[in-house]
Design an enzyme around this catalytic site. Sequence first.
Site, PDB file in Angstrom:
ATOM      1  N   HIS A   7      -0.832 -58.084 -13.241  1.00 42.71           N
ATOM      2  CA  HIS A   7       0.440 -58.261 -12.551  1.00 42.71           C
ATOM      3  C   HIS A   7       0.247 -58.870 -11.174  1.00 42.71           C
ATOM      4  O   HIS A   7      -0.821 -58.778 -10.584  1.00 42.71           O
ATOM      5  CB  HIS A   7       1.215 -56.949 -12.446  1.00 42.71           C
ATOM      6  CG  HIS A   7       0.513 -55.862 -11.674  1.00 42.71           C
ATOM      7  ND1 HIS A   7      -0.372 -54.988 -12.251  1.00 42.71           N
ATOM      8  CD2 HIS A   7       0.576 -55.514 -10.376  1.00 42.71           C
ATOM      9  CE1 HIS A   7      -0.826 -54.135 -11.332  1.00 42.71           C
ATOM     10  NE2 HIS A   7      -0.262 -54.440 -10.173  1.00 42.71           N
ATOM     11  N   GLU A  43       8.540 -48.920  -8.942  1.00 43.67           N
ATOM     12  CA  GLU A  43       8.191 -50.258  -9.387  1.00 43.67           C
ATOM     13  C   GLU A  43       9.003 -50.660 -10.605  1.00 43.67           C
ATOM     14  O   GLU A  43       9.428 -49.824 -11.395  1.00 43.67           O
ATOM     15  CB  GLU A  43       6.699 -50.354  -9.719  1.00 43.67           C
ATOM     16  CG  GLU A  43       6.290 -49.537 -10.943  1.00 43.67           C
ATOM     17  CD  GLU A  43       4.872 -49.835 -11.402  1.00 43.67           C
ATOM     18  OE1 GLU A  43       3.965 -49.839 -10.560  1.00 43.67           O
ATOM     19  OE2 GLU A  43       4.685 -50.057 -12.608  1.00 43.67           O
ATOM     20  N   GLN A  54       5.402 -57.452 -10.714  1.00 44.77           N
ATOM     21  CA  GLN A  54       5.662 -56.058 -10.353  1.00 44.77           C
ATOM     22  C   GLN A  54       6.433 -56.043  -9.037  1.00 44.77           C
ATOM     23  O   GLN A  54       5.895 -56.405  -7.995  1.00 44.77           O
ATOM     24  CB  GLN A  54       4.324 -55.322 -10.191  1.00 44.77           C
ATOM     25  CG  GLN A  54       4.469 -53.851  -9.818  1.00 44.77           C
ATOM     26  CD  GLN A  54       3.110 -53.222  -9.530  1.00 44.77           C
ATOM     27  OE1 GLN A  54       2.412 -53.632  -8.612  1.00 44.77           O
ATOM     28  NE2 GLN A  54       2.731 -52.243 -10.324  1.00 44.77           N
ATOM     29  N   HIS A  78      -0.008 -57.531  -3.686  1.00 46.60           N
ATOM     30  CA  HIS A  78      -1.356 -57.501  -4.267  1.00 46.60           C
ATOM     31  C   HIS A  78      -1.383 -58.193  -5.621  1.00 46.60           C
ATOM     32  O   HIS A  78      -0.340 -58.496  -6.197  1.00 46.60           O
ATOM     33  CB  HIS A  78      -1.887 -56.066  -4.383  1.00 46.60           C
ATOM     34  CG  HIS A  78      -1.139 -55.173  -5.346  1.00 46.60           C
ATOM     35  ND1 HIS A  78      -0.060 -54.405  -4.971  1.00 46.60           N
ATOM     36  CD2 HIS A  78      -1.317 -54.924  -6.666  1.00 46.60           C
ATOM     37  CE1 HIS A  78       0.374 -53.712  -6.024  1.00 46.60           C
ATOM     38  NE2 HIS A  78      -0.367 -54.017  -7.067  1.00 46.60           N
ATOM     39  N   GLU A 128      -6.035 -55.016  -7.120  1.00 44.65           N
ATOM     40  CA  GLU A 128      -5.978 -53.804  -7.930  1.00 44.65           C
ATOM     41  C   GLU A 128      -6.694 -54.086  -9.250  1.00 44.65           C
ATOM     42  O   GLU A 128      -6.405 -55.075  -9.915  1.00 44.65           O
ATOM     43  CB  GLU A 128      -4.512 -53.424  -8.199  1.00 44.65           C
ATOM     44  CG  GLU A 128      -4.350 -52.166  -9.040  1.00 44.65           C
ATOM     45  CD  GLU A 128      -2.889 -51.780  -9.269  1.00 44.65           C
ATOM     46  OE1 GLU A 128      -1.998 -52.587  -8.956  1.00 44.65           O
ATOM     47  OE2 GLU A 128      -2.673 -50.662  -9.751  1.00 44.65           O
TER      48      GLU A 128
HETATM   49 CO    CO Z   1      -0.061 -52.912  -8.790  1.00 45.16          CO
END
Ligand code: CO
Length: 132
Positions: A7, A43, A54, A78, A128
């Site tokens: 994502h 989210e 996301q 991120h 991540e």
């Molecule tokens: Co994330």
Amino acid sequence: MFTEIDHVAIAVNDLDAAIDWYAENFGATVAHRERVESDGVEEALLAVADSYIQLLCPTSEDSPVAKYLAKKGEGLHHVGYRVDDCAAALESVKSHGGRVIDEAPRPGSRGTTVAFVHPKTSFGTLIELVQE
Ligand code: CO
């Protein structure tokens, strides 16, 4: 080690407004929505082929995403890379002298296992590692 972009996370002030914008402009629909209390976020995942956008919104004023929004405003937060083995990918970063935010993998949303790599290590991008 990366198997897919899992994502791309975007921090927003108003989750419903962002969801509506993606729906109106691109016909994108919410594949998954979750409040992650431990991270202080709500989210919404919008499917893009085998990956997701996301949309991230803080649920408390002391959440990291709230601090991010206060400091930098809305925008790219991120990148989540899908990996087969989150612990091994995290260990690789650590063994190469990299800074990590999570010393060990932990539960993420959707029942995933995740760990974050510090952006100071990864050229300004918060990474991540996501294991399904
Ligand atoms: Co994330």
